[in-house]
Design a protein around this motif. Structure first.
Motif, PDB file in Angstrom:
ATOM      1  N   LEU A 187      -7.965   2.088  12.454  1.00 31.50           N
ATOM      2  CA  LEU A 187      -6.844   1.395  11.819  1.00 31.50           C
ATOM      3  C   LEU A 187      -5.517   1.948  12.339  1.00 31.50           C
ATOM      4  CD1 LEU A 187      -6.140  -0.608   9.351  1.00 31.50           C
ATOM      5  CD2 LEU A 187      -5.773   1.505   8.078  1.00 31.50           C
ATOM      6  N   LYS A 188      -5.405   3.274  12.394  1.00 32.50           N
ATOM      7  CA  LYS A 188      -4.160   3.914  12.812  1.00 32.50           C
ATOM      8  C   LYS A 188      -3.902   3.769  14.308  1.00 32.50           C
ATOM      9  CE  LYS A 188      -3.350   8.027  11.120  1.00 32.50           C
ATOM     10  NZ  LYS A 188      -3.546   9.420  10.608  1.00 32.50           N
ATOM     11  N   ASN A 189      -4.952   3.842  15.111  1.00 31.12           N
ATOM     12  CA  ASN A 189      -4.771   3.867  16.562  1.00 31.12           C
ATOM     13  C   ASN A 189      -4.790   2.491  17.226  1.00 31.12           C
ATOM     14  OD1 ASN A 189      -4.719   6.669  16.383  1.00 31.12           O
ATOM     15  ND2 ASN A 189      -6.907   6.882  16.834  1.00 31.12           N
ATOM     16  N   LYS A 190      -5.456   1.525  16.597  1.00 27.59           N
ATOM     17  CA  LYS A 190      -5.645   0.214  17.230  1.00 27.59           C
ATOM     18  C   LYS A 190      -4.871  -0.910  16.539  1.00 27.59           C
ATOM     19  CE  LYS A 190      -8.811   1.746  20.166  1.00 27.59           C
ATOM     20  NZ  LYS A 190      -8.608   1.753  21.633  1.00 27.59           N
ATOM     21  N   LEU A 191      -4.966  -0.972  15.205  1.00 27.67           N
ATOM     22  CA  LEU A 191      -4.420  -2.132  14.502  1.00 27.67           C
ATOM     23  C   LEU A 191      -2.953  -1.949  14.113  1.00 27.67           C
ATOM     24  CD1 LEU A 191      -5.450  -4.917  13.649  1.00 27.67           C
ATOM     25  CD2 LEU A 191      -5.849  -3.985  11.372  1.00 27.67           C
ATOM     26  N   LEU A 192      -2.601  -0.817  13.532  1.00 27.33           N
ATOM     27  CA  LEU A 192      -1.223  -0.634  13.072  1.00 27.33           C
ATOM     28  C   LEU A 192      -0.194  -0.654  14.211  1.00 27.33           C
ATOM     29  CD1 LEU A 192      -1.603   1.903  10.122  1.00 27.33           C
ATOM     30  CD2 LEU A 192      -1.308  -0.578  10.045  1.00 27.33           C
ATOM     31  N   PRO A 193      -0.532  -0.192  15.419  1.00 29.90           N
ATOM     32  CA  PRO A 193       0.449  -0.285  16.503  1.00 29.90           C
ATOM     33  C   PRO A 193       0.849  -1.713  16.886  1.00 29.90           C
ATOM     34  CG  PRO A 193      -1.170   1.395  17.015  1.00 29.90           C
ATOM     35  CD  PRO A 193      -1.674   0.673  15.797  1.00 29.90           C
ATOM     36  N   ILE A 194       0.039  -2.710  16.514  1.00 22.51           N
ATOM     37  CA  ILE A 194       0.405  -4.089  16.839  1.00 22.51           C
ATOM     38  C   ILE A 194       0.809  -4.870  15.586  1.00 22.51           C
ATOM     39  CG2 ILE A 194      -1.102  -4.114  18.857  1.00 22.51           C
ATOM     40  CD1 ILE A 194      -3.031  -5.928  17.240  1.00 22.51           C
ATOM     41  N   ALA A 195       0.951  -4.169  14.454  1.00 26.25           N
ATOM     42  CA  ALA A 195       1.248  -4.837  13.192  1.00 26.25           C
ATOM     43  C   ALA A 195       2.750  -5.038  13.000  1.00 26.25           C
ATOM     44  CB  ALA A 195       0.694  -4.029  12.025  1.00 26.25           C
ATOM     45  N   THR A 196       3.095  -6.134  12.369  1.00 31.96           N
ATOM     46  CA  THR A 196       4.481  -6.395  11.979  1.00 31.96           C
ATOM     47  C   THR A 196       4.778  -5.687  10.661  1.00 31.96           C
ATOM     48  OG1 THR A 196       4.274  -8.594  12.981  1.00 31.96           O
ATOM     49  CG2 THR A 196       6.193  -8.212  11.556  1.00 31.96           C
ATOM     50  N   VAL A 197       3.878  -5.834   9.692  1.00 38.20           N
ATOM     51  CA  VAL A 197       4.064  -5.251   8.364  1.00 38.20           C
ATOM     52  C   VAL A 197       2.768  -4.577   7.922  1.00 38.20           C
ATOM     53  CG1 VAL A 197       4.783  -5.662   5.973  1.00 38.20           C
ATOM     54  CG2 VAL A 197       5.609  -7.183   7.784  1.00 38.20           C
ATOM     55  N   CYS A 198       2.899  -3.438   7.244  1.00 39.95           N
ATOM     56  CA  CYS A 198       1.767  -2.792   6.584  1.00 39.95           C
ATOM     57  C   CYS A 198       2.118  -2.682   5.107  1.00 39.95           C
ATOM     58  CB  CYS A 198       1.515  -1.411   7.177  1.00 39.95           C
ATOM     59  SG  CYS A 198       0.089  -0.539   6.467  1.00 39.95           S
ATOM     60  N   THR A 199       1.166  -3.023   4.229  1.00 37.40           N
ATOM     61  CA  THR A 199       1.449  -3.081   2.783  1.00 37.40           C
ATOM     62  C   THR A 199       0.538  -2.149   1.980  1.00 37.40           C
ATOM     63  OG1 THR A 199      -0.070  -4.945   2.449  1.00 37.40           O
ATOM     64  CG2 THR A 199       2.217  -5.487   3.001  1.00 37.40           C
ATOM     65  N   PRO A 200       0.642  -0.833   2.180  1.00 36.84           N
ATOM     66  CA  PRO A 200      -0.255   0.072   1.450  1.00 36.84           C
ATOM     67  C   PRO A 200       0.203   0.321   0.024  1.00 36.84           C
ATOM     68  CG  PRO A 200       1.254   1.342   2.793  1.00 36.84           C
ATOM     69  CD  PRO A 200       1.536  -0.113   3.094  1.00 36.84           C
ATOM     70  N   ASN A 201      -0.773   0.536  -0.882  1.00 38.90           N
ATOM     71  CA  ASN A 201      -0.420   1.132  -2.161  1.00 38.90           C
ATOM     72  C   ASN A 201      -0.334   2.641  -1.942  1.00 38.90           C
ATOM     73  OD1 ASN A 201      -3.111   2.139  -2.278  1.00 38.90           O
ATOM     74  ND2 ASN A 201      -3.798   0.335  -3.409  1.00 38.90           N
ATOM     75  N   ILE A 202      -0.007   3.378  -2.978  1.00 39.01           N
ATOM     76  CA  ILE A 202       0.220   4.813  -2.803  1.00 39.01           C
ATOM     77  C   ILE A 202      -1.033   5.558  -2.305  1.00 39.01           C
ATOM     78  CG2 ILE A 202       0.868   6.975  -3.950  1.00 39.01           C
ATOM     79  CD1 ILE A 202       3.191   5.011  -3.398  1.00 39.01           C
ATOM     80  N   PRO A 203      -2.220   5.339  -2.897  1.00 41.50           N
ATOM     81  CA  PRO A 203      -3.404   6.027  -2.374  1.00 41.50           C
ATOM     82  C   PRO A 203      -3.694   5.680  -0.909  1.00 41.50           C
ATOM     83  CG  PRO A 203      -3.839   5.185  -4.575  1.00 41.50           C
ATOM     84  CD  PRO A 203      -2.523   4.607  -4.151  1.00 41.50           C
ATOM     85  N   GLY A 214       2.763   0.389  -7.599  1.00 38.52           N
ATOM     86  CA  GLY A 214       2.030   0.107  -8.822  1.00 38.52           C
ATOM     87  C   GLY A 214       1.277   1.295  -9.385  1.00 38.52           C
ATOM     88  N   HIS A 215       0.918   2.265  -8.522  1.00 40.95           N
ATOM     89  CA  HIS A 215       0.179   3.437  -8.990  1.00 40.95           C
ATOM     90  C   HIS A 215       1.092   4.541  -9.516  1.00 40.95           C
ATOM     91  CE1 HIS A 215      -3.004   1.479  -6.674  1.00 40.95           C
ATOM     92  NE2 HIS A 215      -3.871   2.264  -7.270  1.00 40.95           N
ATOM     93  N   LEU A 216       2.408   4.386  -9.350  1.00 38.82           N
ATOM     94  CA  LEU A 216       3.329   5.400  -9.843  1.00 38.82           C
ATOM     95  C   LEU A 216       3.630   5.182 -11.323  1.00 38.82           C
ATOM     96  CD1 LEU A 216       5.883   5.508  -6.874  1.00 38.82           C
ATOM     97  CD2 LEU A 216       4.000   7.095  -7.328  1.00 38.82           C
ATOM     98  N   ALA A 217       4.016   6.246 -12.009  1.00 38.25           N
ATOM     99  CA  ALA A 217       4.344   6.157 -13.434  1.00 38.25           C
ATOM    100  C   ALA A 217       5.719   5.526 -13.617  1.00 38.25           C
ATOM    101  CB  ALA A 217       4.295   7.549 -14.052  1.00 38.25           C
ATOM    102  N   GLY A 218       5.975   5.041 -14.829  1.00 36.52           N
ATOM    103  CA  GLY A 218       7.286   4.482 -15.137  1.00 36.52           C
ATOM    104  C   GLY A 218       7.189   3.085 -15.711  1.00 36.52           C
ATOM    105  N   ASP A 219       8.291   2.636 -16.341  1.00 35.40           N
ATOM    106  CA  ASP A 219       8.273   1.316 -16.971  1.00 35.40           C
ATOM    107  C   ASP A 219       8.712   0.210 -16.030  1.00 35.40           C
ATOM    108  OD1 ASP A 219      10.907   1.998 -16.787  1.00 35.40           O
ATOM    109  OD2 ASP A 219      11.409   1.600 -18.886  1.00 35.40           O
ATOM    110  N   LYS A 220       8.987   0.561 -14.771  1.00 35.30           N
ATOM    111  CA  LYS A 220       9.343  -0.417 -13.754  1.00 35.30           C
ATOM    112  C   LYS A 220       8.287  -0.429 -12.656  1.00 35.30           C
ATOM    113  CE  LYS A 220      13.447  -1.364 -15.525  1.00 35.30           C
ATOM    114  NZ  LYS A 220      13.790  -2.699 -16.061  1.00 35.30           N
ATOM    115  N   ALA A 221       8.003  -1.630 -12.123  1.00 36.11           N
ATOM    116  CA  ALA A 221       7.120  -1.760 -10.958  1.00 36.11           C
ATOM    117  C   ALA A 221       8.020  -1.777  -9.737  1.00 36.11           C
ATOM    118  CB  ALA A 221       6.293  -3.036 -11.057  1.00 36.11           C
ATOM    119  N   ILE A 222       7.994  -0.705  -8.967  1.00 35.97           N
ATOM    120  CA  ILE A 222       8.948  -0.523  -7.873  1.00 35.97           C
ATOM    121  C   ILE A 222       8.224  -0.474  -6.534  1.00 35.97           C
ATOM    122  CG2 ILE A 222      10.654   1.044  -6.894  1.00 35.97           C
ATOM    123  CD1 ILE A 222      11.286   1.955  -9.744  1.00 35.97           C
ATOM    124  N   ASP A 223       8.659  -1.324  -5.605  1.00 31.47           N
ATOM    125  CA  ASP A 223       8.161  -1.313  -4.235  1.00 31.47           C
ATOM    126  C   ASP A 223       9.299  -0.882  -3.319  1.00 31.47           C
ATOM    127  OD1 ASP A 223       5.789  -2.339  -5.213  1.00 31.47           O
ATOM    128  OD2 ASP A 223       6.270  -4.405  -4.706  1.00 31.47           O
TER     129      ASP A 223
END
Length: 270
Positions: A121-137, A173-182
């Motif tokens: 994933l890191k060596n082949k796919l992400l180098p050609i990606a426009t956007v990556c959308t990971p959650n915190i984990p 979404g995995h972080l604490a708090g009363d707001k959903a922050i990206d």
């Protein structure tokens, strides 16, 4: 506009290929698909995974791209390194926007990406990606960093951008708090944050798939990265905050409501 999702099938209909196609349809783009694995799952968990062969993934991918004028592509569950390498090799020189949702763990805890696949994933796919959308984990796995503070979030995002990605959306979404922050990091631009009120519900199955599919649809329609991320945030927030309340476990989000409410949603961007 025509979009393509490369992901696993969710028999429960809340995530994967099914969530992507529903999202594409609701946002007015035509969705095509490449299925990487079949899953036996419902809102209570994943009860079985049957991966597609790499040869059949390649056959599906070539069949779609040879006939359709695809304008944006997203990936979800790719399952193993062979499939990741096949997808990356096929898409490498096509110059199409590629949105990578690095699906690793299902809501119920089942692993959806084999461990040796992280390097592919890191060596082949992400180098050609426009956007990556990971959650915190997922961002922690990709960057190799623990993320507990704003500074650690920033450093992890920069690590992922250094792999070649143009934009990283760190879903909070995995972080604490009363707001959903990206937090959104676009190469060469000032980072910004998208914020909504957090809605307490267990019906969040498929949120990552739905967000990345909405982002793919908006990019396919010609929106800028900032505009596309904002609209995708609205789509997924409305889907979460208007639950369908179906299933006995972690139920799916509501893919209908964005169109029903004409996308009206309060998102703070700063």
């Amino acid at each position: 506009m025509i979009t393509l999702t490369i992901a696993g099938s969710d028999s429960g209909g809340g995530a994967g290929i099914q969530a992507d196609i529903k999202t594409f349809q609701e946002l007015g783009v035509f969705g095509t698909s490449v299925i990487t694995a079949l899953t036996a799952q419902n809102t209570l968990g994943v009860h079985g995974i049957f991966p597609t062969t790499v040869q059949f993934v390649e056959a599906q991918l070539k069949a779609v791209l040879e006939d359709f004028n695809v304008t944006a592509i997203k990936t979800g569950m790719l399952f193993n390194s062979e499939i990741i390498e096949c997808v990356a090799a096929t898409l490498k020189n096509r110059g199409l926007p590629l949105i990578v949702d690095p699906v690793m763990i299902a809501k119920g805890g089942a692993s959806l990406l084999q461990q040796e696949s992280i390097q592919a994933l890191k060596n082949k796919l992400l180098p050609i990606a426009t956007v990556c959308t990971p959650n915190i984990p997922e961002a922690e796995v990709i960057s190799g960093r623990s993320i507990h503070t704003e500074q650690e979030l920033f450093l992890a995002a920069q690590d992922i951008i250094s792999l070649g990605v143009q934009c990283v959306v760190m879903k909070g979404g995995h972080l604490a708090g009363d707001k959903a922050i990206d937090a959104v990091f676009i190469k060469g631009e000032v980072p910004f944050v998208l914020e909504t009120n957090r809605f307490e519900t267990k019906h969040t199955h498929g949120t990552g798939c739905t967000f990345s599919a909405a982002l793919t649809a908006e990019i396919a329609k010609g929106k800028s990265l900032q505009e596309a991320v904002l609209e995708a945030k609205k789509f997924v927030h409305l889907a979460i905050s208007n639950p369908l309340n179906i299933g006995h476990g972690f139920g799916p989000t509501n893919h209908f409501v964005y169109r029903q409410l004409e996308g009206k949603c309060d998102v703070v961007c700063h």
